[in-house]
Motif scaffolding. Sequence first.
Motif, PDB file in Angstrom:
ATOM      1  N   LEU A  37     -23.806  16.234  21.533  1.00  0.00           N
ATOM      2  CA  LEU A  37     -23.163  17.617  21.174  1.00  0.00           C
ATOM      3  C   LEU A  37     -21.729  17.630  21.158  1.00  0.00           C
ATOM      4  CD1 LEU A  37     -24.208  20.542  20.177  1.00  0.00           C
ATOM      5  CD2 LEU A  37     -23.722  21.203  22.283  1.00  0.00           C
ATOM      6  N   GLU A  38     -21.239  17.421  22.516  1.00  0.00           N
ATOM      7  CA  GLU A  38     -19.685  17.326  22.701  1.00  0.00           C
ATOM      8  C   GLU A  38     -19.049  16.455  21.613  1.00  0.00           C
ATOM      9  OE1 GLU A  38     -19.993  16.362  26.928  1.00  0.00           O
ATOM     10  OE2 GLU A  38     -19.233  18.486  27.365  1.00  0.00           O
ATOM     11  N   TRP A  41     -26.753  16.242  25.133  1.00  0.00           N
ATOM     12  CA  TRP A  41     -25.452  17.035  25.373  1.00  0.00           C
ATOM     13  C   TRP A  41     -24.408  16.203  25.340  1.00  0.00           C
ATOM     14  CZ3 TRP A  41     -24.551  21.933  25.550  1.00  0.00           C
ATOM     15  CH2 TRP A  41     -23.093  22.360  26.159  1.00  0.00           C
ATOM     16  N   GLN A  45     -25.997  24.398  22.441  1.00  0.00           N
ATOM     17  CA  GLN A  45     -27.259  23.648  22.611  1.00  0.00           C
ATOM     18  C   GLN A  45     -28.136  24.596  23.787  1.00  0.00           C
ATOM     19  OE1 GLN A  45     -27.718  19.523  24.653  1.00  0.00           O
ATOM     20  NE2 GLN A  45     -27.677  19.083  22.239  1.00  0.00           N
ATOM     21  N   ALA A  64     -31.598  16.506  29.013  1.00  0.00           N
ATOM     22  CA  ALA A  64     -30.661  17.331  29.855  1.00  0.00           C
ATOM     23  C   ALA A  64     -29.118  16.842  29.504  1.00  0.00           C
ATOM     24  CB  ALA A  64     -31.072  17.008  31.596  1.00  0.00           C
ATOM     25  N   VAL A  65     -29.181  15.483  29.293  1.00  0.00           N
ATOM     26  CA  VAL A  65     -27.827  14.917  29.531  1.00  0.00           C
ATOM     27  C   VAL A  65     -27.599  14.167  28.079  1.00  0.00           C
ATOM     28  CG1 VAL A  65     -26.440  12.781  30.715  1.00  0.00           C
ATOM     29  CG2 VAL A  65     -28.248  14.339  32.131  1.00  0.00           C
TER      30      VAL A  65
END
Lengths: 388, 122
Positions: free
Chosen positions: A138-139, A135, A147, A131-132
Amino acid sequence: MRRTSISPRDDWQQKVASAGLLFHSQEGEEMDRPYWDESAFYELSAEEVDTLEAAGHTLQQMCLEAAQHVIDNKRYAELDIPAAAVPAIEWAWENEPPALYGRFDIAYDGSGPPKLLEYNADTPTSLLEAAVIQWAWLEEQFPNADQFNSIHERLIAKWQDIAPYLSKPVYFAGLDNPEDQLTLAYLRDTAQQAGLPTLPILISDLGWNPQREAFVDLEERQIFSIFKLYPWEMMVAEEFGPAALETYTAMRWIEPIWKMLLSNKGILAILWELFPGHELLLESCFEHSPGTLGSYVRKPLHSREGSNITVVKDGVTVASTGGPYNGPSIVQALAPVAPFADNLRPGASRYPVLGLWMVDQQCCGLGIRESSGLITDNLSSFVPHCFL
Amino acid sequence: MIRSAKVTAPLLASVALSMATGCRKPEMQRCVDEKNRVVDDSFCANLPANNQQNQNLNGPGGIPFIPMYHYYYGGWGGYGLGTMVGGGSYTPSSGHSYATRSGVTTRGGFGRSMSAGHGGGE
């Protein structure tokens, strides 16, 4: 679907630790890479993500039908579910107390339909990573990519939905180990962001007061709503199991007890009976049934984290793990997986298992764990993904 | 598309602390009065969230007094009614387990199936 090598971010250890993933680099002779492994990533197409999302929704509906079938036909004994638990299961199924989340484990390489390996419907972890942590990765690494991940928002929305049905505070109980405490802390965070007051407690600190017929916290306050990261099949077999079953309708346990129907490996055999030949399933049957499978995986009904698994190819055992789960088993056809090349060990392969996250009946995210062999266990690595 | 909003996780910093806690023997959990004397656990039953129970009673001569009972966690002393306690706290410590005087509440009835190092999640 591709697995691509990439340079990890500078100081990635500090970055993932600051987001909560403290055990990013587990130690051990068997570990040849960190648990959080961002030296590679999986790249999927938008069409492949659509395929996975649709598979999650279809499997959820099939699993609910399978649970209804077990209840209607009283097939509890085949799932090694004690008779004492049945009234609570049936009450929960009929009355639908709050449920939160689950994770399908899927075999998929992009070339054929996803195949269900199992459903962790009761106590799934690796949640913060999915979840975190991935992410944030990815950023930084691919700010223009996407995603498959709305897990965080879905969790908060689900807590908001079920808040009216919960007494406050909501307790969060689990064992005293890093992985479980991390998952509990993260889920508490999502509940609190949804406006719910919460309190932590170790599962071993839960008190039972027979005079009050109540579970209590360390301050003797009665507990009415509790998220427990501890499997129902163990709860019903332990000392407080009878008390939990007797008082089940007076409390709100998340996940509800009917989830033990779906987290049971026997549901895979039931699914194959109900949907023989379905493209999302692997042929499965109870071990005592006459089978014709030459290549299969033997899984105890209640096995966890890759324990007590046996992999047989063409009649020959090619991999097996030990562990404490010696009860009845199922056999499941070996998934037609195509391994991916290992970026760290030339000539070696990595075998991914795709975790499809379900929140509120919605398939809302993907987390990929991979290992060097056919059995995914608690030493497997988590590898981020993106899609374009 | 399927993008996630910015994630904030303020609780996660507390995880390190909870991870550092290990298994300990249960410590004493006693119901005490305002002078830290042990009383029967029934006086502390159904305590509100502030761990205190107030009773407005009229004492001798009509002078009101307010006995206050609360749980006392850890420290020295024993379980004997009327004995003094000290060195502990009015709030439990995270990760510690406690045993009440009466033994009415039992703990440890969940969590024993998993061997050390294994989690309840998967």
